[in-house]
Structure formats: structure tokens, C-alpha cells
Design an enzyme around this catalytic site. Sequence first.
Site, PDB file in Angstrom:
ATOM      1  N   GLY A  70       0.837  -1.199   0.000  1.00 17.94           N
ATOM      2  CA  GLY A  70       0.000   0.000   0.000  1.00 17.94           C
ATOM      3  C   GLY A  70       0.866   1.241   0.000  1.00 17.94           C
ATOM      4  N   ALA A  95       1.695   3.295  -2.476  1.00 19.93           N
ATOM      5  CA  ALA A  95       1.489   4.325  -3.501  1.00 19.93           C
ATOM      6  C   ALA A  95       0.859   5.606  -2.971  1.00 19.93           C
ATOM      7  CB  ALA A  95       0.614   3.768  -4.625  1.00 19.93           C
ATOM      8  N   ASP A 133       1.835  -2.169  -4.533  1.00 20.75           N
ATOM      9  CA  ASP A 133       0.489  -1.601  -4.472  1.00 20.75           C
ATOM     10  C   ASP A 133      -0.341  -2.165  -5.617  1.00 20.75           C
ATOM     11  OD1 ASP A 133      -0.505   1.319  -2.929  1.00 20.75           O
ATOM     12  OD2 ASP A 133      -1.794   0.366  -4.427  1.00 20.75           O
ATOM     13  N   CYS A 169       1.060  -5.391  -6.943  1.00 15.17           N
ATOM     14  CA  CYS A 169       0.795  -6.527  -6.051  1.00 15.17           C
ATOM     15  C   CYS A 169      -0.512  -6.314  -5.298  1.00 15.17           C
ATOM     16  CB  CYS A 169       1.940  -6.692  -5.055  1.00 15.17           C
ATOM     17  SG  CYS A 169       1.667  -7.990  -3.824  1.00 15.17           S
ATOM     18  N   VAL A 199      -2.514  -7.647  -2.218  1.00 13.65           N
ATOM     19  CA  VAL A 199      -2.218  -8.449  -1.028  1.00 13.65           C
ATOM     20  C   VAL A 199      -3.293  -9.498  -0.761  1.00 13.65           C
ATOM     21  CG1 VAL A 199      -0.814  -6.630   0.044  1.00 13.65           C
ATOM     22  CG2 VAL A 199      -3.258  -6.831   0.628  1.00 13.65           C
ATOM     23  N   SER A 214      -4.433   0.341  13.927  1.00 12.61           N
ATOM     24  CA  SER A 214      -5.162   1.602  14.015  1.00 12.61           C
ATOM     25  C   SER A 214      -5.537   1.838  15.464  1.00 12.61           C
ATOM     26  CB  SER A 214      -6.455   1.524  13.180  1.00 12.61           C
ATOM     27  OG  SER A 214      -7.393   2.513  13.571  1.00 12.61           O
ATOM     28  N   TYR A 233     -14.035  -3.522  10.278  1.00 12.82           N
ATOM     29  CA  TYR A 233     -12.746  -2.825  10.227  1.00 12.82           C
ATOM     30  C   TYR A 233     -12.096  -2.871  11.607  1.00 12.82           C
ATOM     31  CZ  TYR A 233      -9.340   0.956   9.546  1.00 12.82           C
ATOM     32  OH  TYR A 233      -8.172   1.703   9.490  1.00 12.82           O
TER      33      TYR A 233
END
Length: 258
Positions: free
Chosen positions: A12, A14, A36, A63, A65, A138, A151
Site C-alpha cells: 500500500g 502508492a 500496491d 501486487c 495483497v 489503528s 474494520y
Amino acid sequence: MSLTGKTAVVTGAAMGIGRAVTELLLQHGAKVALLDVNETAGKSLVEVLDKLYGRERTLFLSCDVESEEQIKAAFLKAAETFGGIDILFNNAGVLNEDRWERTVSINLMGVIRGSYAALEHMSKLSGGRGGVIINTSSLAGLGPLPSCPVYTATKHAVVGFTRAMAAASVASGYGVRFNALCPGFVQTDLFSAIESNLGRFAHLAAATQQLAEHFGLVGMCDVAEAALDMVTDETKNGEVFLVSPKRKEYVNFPSFVQ
Ligand SMILES: NC(=O)C1=CN([C@@H]2O[C@H](COP(=O)(O)OP(=O)(O)OC[C@H]3O[C@@H](n4cnc5c(N)ncnc54)[C@H](O)[C@@H]3O)[C@@H](O)[C@H]2O)C=CC1
Ligand SMILES: CC/C=C\CC(=O)/C=C/C=C\C=C\C=C\[C@@H](O)[C@@H](O)C/C=C\CCC(=O)O
């Protein structure tokens, strides 16, 4: 731990937090493989970075994931290009309570896939030279967000997986440290798109917006600096770094072992 000559892989990479960490790693002398799913953003970022740091220190690899095959291929290419892997930043993540299976597949399973694939290159038991893996959780990995329970679950799971892998690594002799990064609200595309991604919990958007106003936004640089601290401080293993506007601290967890 000096980053000069070290090789980092960032998923991630980018945009957003991944881009900020990538740039900080490059500023501190590392070579970085940027992974990414967004090829356009990844390739245009590498064009910018090559002008600043030289073409020999960056590599963009498309890529997803969600694909173990793509992760393994990307890690092999990164290791072949830069001569091994020292640092992995499992950062790719999404927030979508409607497409919740995809959220689990990316945020949790993507971290597991990346960690296990990286150990093939990093573990001292498989010819690697050790290193460190930072997983992006997070603040929602430490406390619940009612508007996005899936999430929240993925981010809690990333904390648990990271702390367990840190202990497993010591017990197994991998020579690889595992730490988790727990940022508060950061102004990124993910954050901007929240309201359209809450699915059945869209009616809770206002409460989450109020929470964001309560917490305030944490700067991308502060998040990246926290990640860097967990990379360079070789005493950090199994640590969870909370980064919000008012708090930048390692989290203490209760021990239940009597
Ligand atoms: N923005 C925020 O408030 C916070 C974000 N985080 C976490 O930080 C991480 C990065 O998020 P942001 O920078 O905010 O988001 P972002 O949306 O700005 O960047 C995420 C990057 O991951 C990439 N990505 C998404 N799915 C992918 C996949 N399947 N395979 C490979 N790459 C993929 C995207 O193309 C994008 O470049 C995520 O894990 C997120 O959960 C954690 C706390 C706060
Ligand atoms: C909505 C998620 C936005 C961006 C991604 C991200 O990971 C951001 C997380 C930032 C902060 C999370 C804070 C979590 C706080 C919890 O510990 C509780 O304090 C929240 C409790 C109630 C929330 C009130 C409500 O939303 O109804």
C-alpha cells in the site's frame, strides 16, 4: 539499526501512510520496494522518488495483497533486485463495511500473507539475516468504532497477530521483530471515503465524524516517524505504538499470566 543499505518492502505504498513511510525510509538511506494494487499511482510515485533518491533505490511492483501468489512473486523480485529483505511494512488496508469479506482479506489476511511470505526471506532459520516487520493497525485496533465493526475487528486482530508473532519469533529463533502501528485519524483517501463505505452502519457516520473532530487529525509525518522508531530501535519487539494528536506512546497491555 541504521537503514543505510537496508531493503524495505512497503505494501500500500502508492498513497497515504504507505507513501509517507516509504519517503521517510528513503530519506534515511534504505532501498524500498513499493507494492500496491494501484499501478498508476505506484508508477507515478516512483518517477518522483527516482528523481529525488536515484533509480537504483526504488522498485515498484504491482501486487494485490489478497493474492498469496502475487505477494510471493513480489517479495522474490524485491529480494533478487536488492539482495534480500530487512524490513517489511504491511500497510495496505481498506475500510468497507459493505464488502466486509474483502476488508478482512486485505486488512488481516493480507498482513498474515505478507508476514509469512517475508519470513521465507528474512528468517535466520531459512537463510535470512533477520529484520523487522511493522503491521499497520489503528486506534480502532485498541478501541471499538461502532460505525465499522469489521474494520475494528481486523485492526484488533492485527494487534493480536503482531504480538503473538513477536513472541513466536523469539521462541523460534527467527531473528525477526514484529511491531504494530496504531494511528488515529489521518487525512488520506481512506479517511475521506468513510461515509460511503459504512454499509449497514451508514446511519452512524455523524457519530464517527464527531469522533474524528474530537480526536483531531494526526500528521502523516508523526505516523511515519513512529513507524521508523519501531524499525530502528532494535529493542522494540511485540510493541504497539499509539499515535494520535495528543498521545504518541507505546501501549502497555495487561498481563494475565499469574
Ligand atoms: N487514514 C486513517 O485515518 C488511518 C489509516 N490506517 C491504516 O493505514 C493503512 C493505510 O491507509 P491510508 O494510507 O489511510 O489509506 P489510502 O487509501 O490512502 O492508501 C492505501 C493504499 O493501499 C493500497 N491498497 C488497497 N488495497 C490493496 C490491496 N489489496 N493490495 C495492495 N495495495 C492495496 C491502495 O491502493 C493505497 O495506495 C491502512 O491499513 C489503514 O487501515 C490506520 C489508522 C488511521
Ligand atoms: C472510521 C475510521 C477512519 C479512518 C481509519 C482509522 O483507522 C481511524 C481510526 C481513528 C480513531 C479510532 C478511534 C477509536 C476510538 C475507540 O477507542 C472508542 O473511543 C470509540 C467509541 C465510541 C465512538 C463513538 C461513535 O463512533 O459512535
